[in-house]
Design a protein around this motif. Structure first.
Motif, mmCIF file in Angstrom:
data_model
loop_
_atom_site.group_PDB
_atom_site.id
_atom_site.type_symbol
_atom_site.label_atom_id
_atom_site.label_comp_id
_atom_site.label_asym_id
_atom_site.label_seq_id
_atom_site.Cartn_x
_atom_site.Cartn_y
_atom_site.Cartn_z
ATOM 1 N N PHE A 153 23.781 16.341 18.140
ATOM 2 C CA PHE A 153 23.584 15.877 19.515
ATOM 3 C C PHE A 153 23.809 17.066 20.444
ATOM 4 O O PHE A 153 24.923 17.605 20.506
ATOM 5 C CB PHE A 153 24.564 14.750 19.860
ATOM 6 N N PRO A 154 22.766 17.546 21.159
ATOM 7 C CA PRO A 154 22.924 18.712 22.044
ATOM 8 C C PRO A 154 23.803 18.385 23.243
ATOM 9 O O PRO A 154 23.729 17.285 23.798
ATOM 10 C CB PRO A 154 21.495 19.036 22.468
ATOM 11 N N VAL A 155 24.616 19.359 23.640
ATOM 12 C CA VAL A 155 25.512 19.201 24.794
ATOM 13 C C VAL A 155 25.294 20.329 25.795
ATOM 14 O O VAL A 155 25.112 20.091 26.982
ATOM 15 C CB VAL A 155 26.993 19.161 24.346
ATOM 16 N N TRP A 156 25.296 21.586 25.323
ATOM 17 C CA TRP A 156 25.177 22.746 26.214
ATOM 18 C C TRP A 156 23.904 23.518 25.882
ATOM 19 O O TRP A 156 23.546 23.659 24.706
ATOM 20 C CB TRP A 156 26.389 23.671 26.080
ATOM 21 N N THR A 157 23.256 24.039 26.923
ATOM 22 C CA THR A 157 22.075 24.895 26.778
ATOM 23 C C THR A 157 22.445 26.313 27.198
ATOM 24 O O THR A 157 23.007 26.518 28.278
ATOM 25 C CB THR A 157 20.903 24.390 27.643
ATOM 26 N N ILE A 158 22.136 27.295 26.331
ATOM 27 C CA ILE A 158 22.465 28.700 26.589
ATOM 28 C C ILE A 158 21.165 29.485 26.573
ATOM 29 O O ILE A 158 20.448 29.504 25.579
ATOM 30 C CB ILE A 158 23.446 29.240 25.534
ATOM 31 N N GLU A 159 20.846 30.139 27.705
ATOM 32 C CA GLU A 159 19.632 30.937 27.839
ATOM 33 C C GLU A 159 20.000 32.411 27.937
ATOM 34 O O GLU A 159 20.667 32.821 28.874
ATOM 35 C CB GLU A 159 18.835 30.519 29.078
ATOM 36 N N ASP A 160 19.547 33.179 26.955
ATOM 37 C CA ASP A 160 19.782 34.641 26.936
ATOM 38 C C ASP A 160 21.253 34.965 27.162
ATOM 39 O O ASP A 160 21.601 35.880 27.909
ATOM 40 C CB ASP A 160 18.914 35.331 27.982
ATOM 41 N N GLY A 161 22.127 34.226 26.498
ATOM 42 C CA GLY A 161 23.559 34.493 26.580
ATOM 43 C C GLY A 161 24.244 33.939 27.801
ATOM 44 O O GLY A 161 25.419 34.225 28.012
ATOM 45 N N VAL A 162 23.560 33.136 28.628
ATOM 46 C CA VAL A 162 24.139 32.564 29.846
ATOM 47 C C VAL A 162 24.131 31.045 29.719
ATOM 48 O O VAL A 162 23.095 30.435 29.430
ATOM 49 C CB VAL A 162 23.357 32.992 31.103
ATOM 50 N N VAL A 163 25.283 30.422 29.946
ATOM 51 C CA VAL A 163 25.415 28.972 29.828
ATOM 52 C C VAL A 163 24.847 28.312 31.080
ATOM 53 O O VAL A 163 25.225 28.646 32.207
ATOM 54 C CB VAL A 163 26.896 28.569 29.643
#
Length: 725
Positions: A153-163
């Motif tokens: 179950f996804p909770v956090w999205t991290i884009e290019d090392g940034v939350v």
């Protein structure tokens, strides 16, 4: 052993009604539990969504180490609130990654847990297996890793090392939707900045990209709260729209080097100019009598003179200009065949401009009084707008370019305007307009109201004074309107029998005090002292502060940075091998490297790794203290009990300013082991402050492994794993 559970929500059953004359079935108990869980989940799903944060469970990502620190907390998943323990998750720093919870559901029997055997000694079922239990365990993990069992179950999205920021609860539950609708209706859109979110403009980078920094803060976008805990840099590859200008005329003023200003600017590409110049050429007279001699320049405008020794030839009697040639067809004189004669003429030269800037260029040696024509492309001005959506993602809306007066573009729905960028395409004139809508505190609004009242009062007094002076200046000379603030407008040459107090003219009454007799002897009526209040007995006494915990509160200390993480160079040998079962057929996505890391973390013995040569890095740490006495000097500073030199920017021992704030820095001492250390700073007046500093080093360890599997051949190998001190 069979477990019966026949509950189906389509049947519409909501309860189980037991009969006294019928045998109780295990299925009925299981159905009853399923009914209750189904009813509770339907209510909970109306409020929460899978992955909603209930408490804690925050994510902190380090792009330098590629590790995400996941906080312990509670998360709503599959109709229940599950507790998850803290963990470190390795996350790639490139691309979009999802960190969430793997929910493992297992059935526990009495064989697995002996506590499920019947403990009752009164009946025949003593130490017989009882009912099984269903266990759910939630663990942090990376989507697609397949290292942990269970559903993801996804909770956090991290884009290019940034939350990416997210709110604690889902935006789709009725409570949040109601708050969002109210926010939109009450504020006219629900788009405004609550705190921070200011934008700073920096110099362009080496590739010409524009650099902006959005400060940390909080805002509402479409009624949805968005919190950005850290500053974020926005890189904008701005490309100008250009327009071409052909044959822009400029008159030459003299023949020296001169500077010319473009009519439209900035000009970012090289420009060309068509300029009229003078030239002198030696020409050999051709063999044909009355023929023509070629000049070595095209676009000849005129011939000024032709000379041969002391002879001067004149136009049009002797020659004329034909197609860029000296034409000797007129019947006048001409040089003999083979003679060299001197021709001075003017021609049009097409060439790059000199010393071009975005607004000017230079030209040398033009013919005085002529007009030169310049061709160029200039960048048109426009307004761009920096915005943020309800997911905390920044973007730039490109405006419509215009030659002179551009218009800012409209901000679409679901976007919060943070700043408007005036693109002049010159660093010195490009500007940033902070025109975001910001929340105004009620105290500020009250202050505005008070200021308006004062302005209206002053305006009324000004109108009164102007009216009196205007209507009666001739009839009643010397009269004026007195606002009655003080005595400054009263005639000081006359005795005043009234006083001005609280903005009003009042009658004055003199008050005087007079002494009786000599002023030394006191007089009073006769009296007798009687007891009015008496406390004849008491029970006991106690200290108000028995702990004697007196003294001032400690100062607040902020370290920059408070945490230092780094990777130790090189790879070290781990002397102990690991064994594990490798079966990718039943666990798709399982890798040897991931299995080695997981088995290493289970069996790791830190006594086998020599870390005696690993110490904290000797870096400078900035310190800001709040809460010292005003102007109090710093007496001492210690790091992990060792004295350190605490200095300000001038290299001196700092003192607090008038607000009790101390700023300075110190260097981490040499030879301090890694871990969390205490920093303490004391002042001359007894003030002190403490803070924690953490140093963490990552080691690369090389170890041997042995694996086996059901359908694959066993094997050995060498793998490098990470160990964080």
């Amino acid at each position: 052993m069979t477990v019966y559970n026949k509950f189906d929500a389509k049947d519409g059953y909501v309860s189980v009604d037991y009969h006294a004359d019928r045998i109780l079935q295990s299925r009925e108990l299981n159905d009853e539990q399923a009914m209750q869980q189904h009813a509770l989940r339907r209510i909970a799903d109306g409020i929460f969504s899978d992955g909603d944060l209930i408490e804690g469970a925050r994510c902190a990502m380090s792009a330098a180490t590629g590790m995400a620190t996941m906080e312990a907390g509670s998360i709503y998943i599959a109709g229940r609130i599950h507790d998850v323990v803290a963990a470190l998750v390795a996350v790639p720093v490139l691309g979009t990654q999802y960190v969430g919870v793997y929910l493992e559901t297992t059935t526990v029997t009495a064989v697995d847990d002996p506590g499920l055997y019947n403990p009752a000694v009164e009946g025949e079922g003593q130490q017989q297996p009882g009912a099984d239990r269903t266990r759910m365990v939630a663990r942090w993990g990376l989507a697609g890793s397949q290292v942990l069992p269970g559903d993801f179950f996804p909770v956090w999205t991290i884009e290019d090392g940034v939350v990416k920021p997210r709110e604690a609860l889902s935006t789709n539950n009725p409570i949040t939707v109601a708050i969002k609708d109210y926010d939109i209706a009450s504020t006219g859109g629900g788009n405004y900045v609550v705190d921070g979110m200011t934008v700073l403009m920096h110099d362009d980078d080496q590739d010409g990209n524009q650099i902006y920094t959005v400060k940390a803060g909080e805002a509402h976008v479409g009624g949805i709260p968005v919190f950005r805990p850290a500053d974020r840099t926005v890189v904008y590859a701005a490309v100008p729209n250009t327009m071409q200008v052909l044959s822009e005329p400029h008159a030459a003023s003299g023949e020296a080097l001169q500077t010319v200003t473009f009519d439209r600017f900035p000009v970012l590409k090289p420009a060309t100019v068509r300029v009229q110049r003078k030239k002198t050429q030696q020409v050999n007279r051709g063999p044909v009598l009355g023929g023509a001699d070629q000049l070595n320049e095209n676009s000849v405008v005129k011939i000024n003179s032709i000379k041969l020794g002391g002879i001067t030839y004149y136009e049009p009697a002797d020659f004329k200009l034909t197609a860029g040639q000296v034409d000797w067809s007129p019947s006048g004189a001409e040089p003999a065949t083979g003679n060299l004669y001197t021709v001075e003429f003017e021609f049009i030269s097409i060439e790059p401009v000199l010393n071009q800037t975005p607004t000017t260029f230079q030209i040398a040696n033009p013919v005085n009084g002529t007009v030169h024509y310049v061709d160029y492309e200039f960048a048109m001005r426009r307004y761009d707008r920096l915005v943020m959506d309800d997911q905390g993602v920044y973007s730039v809306i490109k405006g419509v370019p215009a030659t002179w007066q551009p218009v800012p573009p409209d901000v679409p729905g679901g976007q919060l305007l943070l700043a408007t960028i005036y693109q002049s395409w010159m660093q010195e004139t490009r500007r940033l307009v902070l025109d975001s809508w910001r929340m105004v505190p009620m105290q500020t609004i009250a202050n505005y109201s008070n200021r308006m009242d004062d302005i209206e009062l002053d305006l009324a007094e000004l109108r009164l004074a102007t009216d009196v002076n205007g209507r009666y200046s001739g009839l009643k000379k010397g009269y004026f309107a007195d606002p009655m603030r003080d005595d400054s407008m009263r005639d000081q040459g006359l005795e005043q029998t009234a006083q001005i107090l609280d903005g009003a003219l009042q009658l004055y009454e003199d008050f005087g005090a007079h002494l009786l007799d000599d002023g030394k002897t006191s007089y009073s009526m006769g009296f007798d002292i009687v007891t009015g209040l008496r406390q004849a007995a008491y029970s006991r006494s106690m200290a108000i502060n028995p702990s004697i915990g007196v003294g001032q509160l400690p100062a607040s200390v902020i370290l920059a940075p408070p945490i230092d993480r780094w990777e130790v160079p090189g790879v070290r040998q781990y002397p102990k091998g690991v064994k594990f079962h490798y079966n990718p057929i039943w666990n798709p996505g399982q890798t040897v490297a991931g299995s080695v890391q997981a088995e290493f973390e289970k069996t790791f013995d830190k006594s086998l790794v020599d870390t005696s040569d690993i110490y904290l890095r000797e870096i400078d740490v900035g310190v800001t203290l709040t809460g010292f006495d005003p102007l109090e000097p710093v007496k001492s500073a210690t790091f992990d009990g060792q004295p350190v030199a605490f200095k300000n920017a001038q290299g001196q021992t700092p003192s607090a300013n008038a607000q009790g704030v101390v700023e300075g820095s110190f260097k981490v001492p040499k030879g301090i082991t890694v871990g969390t250390k205490r920093v303490r700073i004391e002042g001359d007046n007894g003030s002190y402050g403490e803070a924690s500093y953490t140093g963490s080093a990552t080691l690369k360890l090389q170890l041997y492994y042995l694996y086996s599997g059901n359908f694959i051949t066993a094997g050995v190998g060498i793998e490098t794993v990470n160990y964080v001190l």
